[in-house]
Design a protein around this motif. Sequence first.
Motif, short mmCIF file in Angstrom:
data_model
loop_
_atom_site.label_atom_id
_atom_site.label_comp_id
_atom_site.label_asym_id
_atom_site.label_seq_id
_atom_site.Cartn_x
_atom_site.Cartn_y
_atom_site.Cartn_z
N VAL A 62 0.87 -1.19 0.00
CA VAL A 62 0.00 0.00 0.00
C VAL A 62 0.90 1.23 0.00
O VAL A 62 2.02 1.21 0.50
CB VAL A 62 -0.95 0.04 1.21
N HIS A 63 0.38 2.32 -0.57
CA HIS A 63 1.19 3.52 -0.70
C HIS A 63 0.32 4.72 -0.98
O HIS A 63 -0.91 4.60 -1.14
CB HIS A 63 2.23 3.34 -1.82
N SER A 64 0.94 5.89 -1.08
CA SER A 64 0.23 7.13 -1.38
C SER A 64 -0.50 7.01 -2.71
O SER A 64 0.01 6.42 -3.66
CB SER A 64 1.23 8.29 -1.44
N PRO A 65 -1.71 7.61 -2.80
CA PRO A 65 -2.44 7.57 -4.07
C PRO A 65 -2.00 8.64 -5.05
O PRO A 65 -2.66 8.83 -6.08
CB PRO A 65 -3.89 7.82 -3.62
N ALA A 66 -0.89 9.32 -4.79
CA ALA A 66 -0.49 10.48 -5.60
C ALA A 66 -0.38 10.15 -7.08
O ALA A 66 -0.68 10.98 -7.93
CB ALA A 66 0.84 11.05 -5.08
N GLY A 67 0.06 8.96 -7.43
CA GLY A 67 0.20 8.60 -8.85
C GLY A 67 -0.91 7.71 -9.38
O GLY A 67 -0.86 7.29 -10.53
N GLY A 68 -1.90 7.40 -8.54
CA GLY A 68 -3.00 6.55 -8.97
C GLY A 68 -2.55 5.15 -9.36
O GLY A 68 -3.08 4.55 -10.29
N GLN A 69 -1.59 4.56 -8.62
CA GLN A 69 -0.98 3.32 -9.07
C GLN A 69 -1.35 2.08 -8.25
O GLN A 69 -1.00 0.97 -8.64
CB GLN A 69 0.55 3.49 -9.08
N GLY A 70 -2.06 2.26 -7.15
CA GLY A 70 -2.31 1.13 -6.27
C GLY A 70 -3.07 -0.01 -6.92
O GLY A 70 -2.61 -1.15 -6.96
N MET A 71 -4.28 0.27 -7.43
CA MET A 71 -5.07 -0.77 -8.07
C MET A 71 -4.35 -1.34 -9.29
O MET A 71 -4.41 -2.55 -9.56
CB MET A 71 -6.43 -0.20 -8.49
N ASN A 72 -3.65 -0.48 -10.02
CA ASN A 72 -2.95 -0.93 -11.21
C ASN A 72 -1.87 -1.96 -10.89
O ASN A 72 -1.78 -3.00 -11.54
CB ASN A 72 -2.32 0.28 -11.91
N THR A 73 -1.06 -1.65 -9.89
CA THR A 73 0.00 -2.59 -9.49
C THR A 73 -0.61 -3.91 -9.03
O THR A 73 -0.11 -5.00 -9.35
CB THR A 73 0.86 -1.98 -8.38
N GLY A 74 -1.74 -3.84 -8.33
CA GLY A 74 -2.40 -5.04 -7.84
C GLY A 74 -2.96 -5.90 -8.95
O GLY A 74 -2.84 -7.14 -8.92
N ILE A 75 -3.61 -5.29 -9.94
CA ILE A 75 -4.15 -6.05 -11.07
C ILE A 75 -3.03 -6.74 -11.83
O ILE A 75 -3.14 -7.90 -12.24
CB ILE A 75 -4.98 -5.14 -11.99
N GLN A 76 -1.91 -6.04 -11.99
CA GLN A 76 -0.77 -6.65 -12.68
C GLN A 76 -0.21 -7.82 -11.87
O GLN A 76 0.17 -8.85 -12.43
CB GLN A 76 0.29 -5.59 -12.95
#
Length: 390
Positions: A286-300
């Motif tokens: 988990v991390h800051s949502p500043a880059g909008g990358q959380g869900m993306n990294t998880g789906i990958q």
Amino acid sequence: MQALPQSADVLVIGAGPVGLSLATSLRQHGVDAVLLDRAAEGANTSRAAVVHARTLEVLRDIKVTDELIERGLVVPRFTVRERDRVLLTVEFGELPTDFPYTLLVPQNITEEILLRRLEAVGGQVNRPFEVTGLTQDEDGVTAALAGGERLQARYVVGADGMHSIVREHTGIAFEGDAYPESFVLADVHLDWAGAGDEVMLFFSPEGVTVVAPLPGGRHRIVATVNEAPKEPTAADVQALLDGRGPKEHPAVVRDVVWSSRFRVHHRLAAHYRSGRVFLAGDSAHVHSPAGGQGMNTGIQDALVLADKLAAVLNDGAPDGTLDAYETERRPIAEHVVSFTDKMTHVATVGSPVLRGMRNTLLRALDWVPAVHRTMAMNLSELSTDPARHR
């Protein structure tokens, strides 16, 4: 309550975008995958709203990318600002991909599309079933459920979020810390003459504020504050935009469609595997949502793990194939956690002298094409594709 199978090749726990993607991919591979979620129904709020280029690429494997694009809003650039001053512009148009943009689509729509695809390949979400224990031996894992049921699986994947019960039962450490600030999250209608084709990240001493367009004429507002109200109102969001957002063309909040608050951690699981149990998505990082990358990294994570599980279960690949999941995916999450943490700290510099130095540096970097490309590759997560490093 649905009748629950007693056994499966793979038990997936958590039916958010990560669990849905994983279960769909496994079913498409012909693997007997059972997906559980403890909630009685799926969430109907927008939450994560950014789908990056690399995620659109990998989601083609489960045939949902086209519909996501149809339902979403294509946004070709990302700007970093202090009030009206643009400090850095990141253009996605030259990226080496079929999807040279960021797609804005509410998470509930993403989950709706993924669920439909899961059902099309013969799967379903089993609700509400809460896992209370996991025991494993050399042959498999037994999951104990709150209702007294037991389910045996050859492998288990925890896609059950930051407070993962699966991670807790493995004893895997979740290393890191929490940010002291809380976050306001709101979908609003704005009266605003600002651009509707970019995601804007506003720096200010008080905190980070993201303003992003959504389908249907809405905007997503994400902002760090010392203590967010439980359900931020139009007045709360307006105060944030007045204090941190554009001055020349001020944005006026017409109404709030949905709002919430949350606290953000920057944490990384020490391992992604414990025997026959694996972690994916927010249960692993988990991390800051500043880059909008959380869900993306998880789906990958999910689609990489599905391929490796299918290789072992269907093709007889050696068990070491599964070890490669952590080897491949954990360094990527480590980079994302670090990248977003640095972005958050740079954004909230309090000293006027340091802010001036930061702004001058960013404006200088804005003239360097290599910086633009590096930022675009990082934000889009195309830099995580092993094939692009060969």
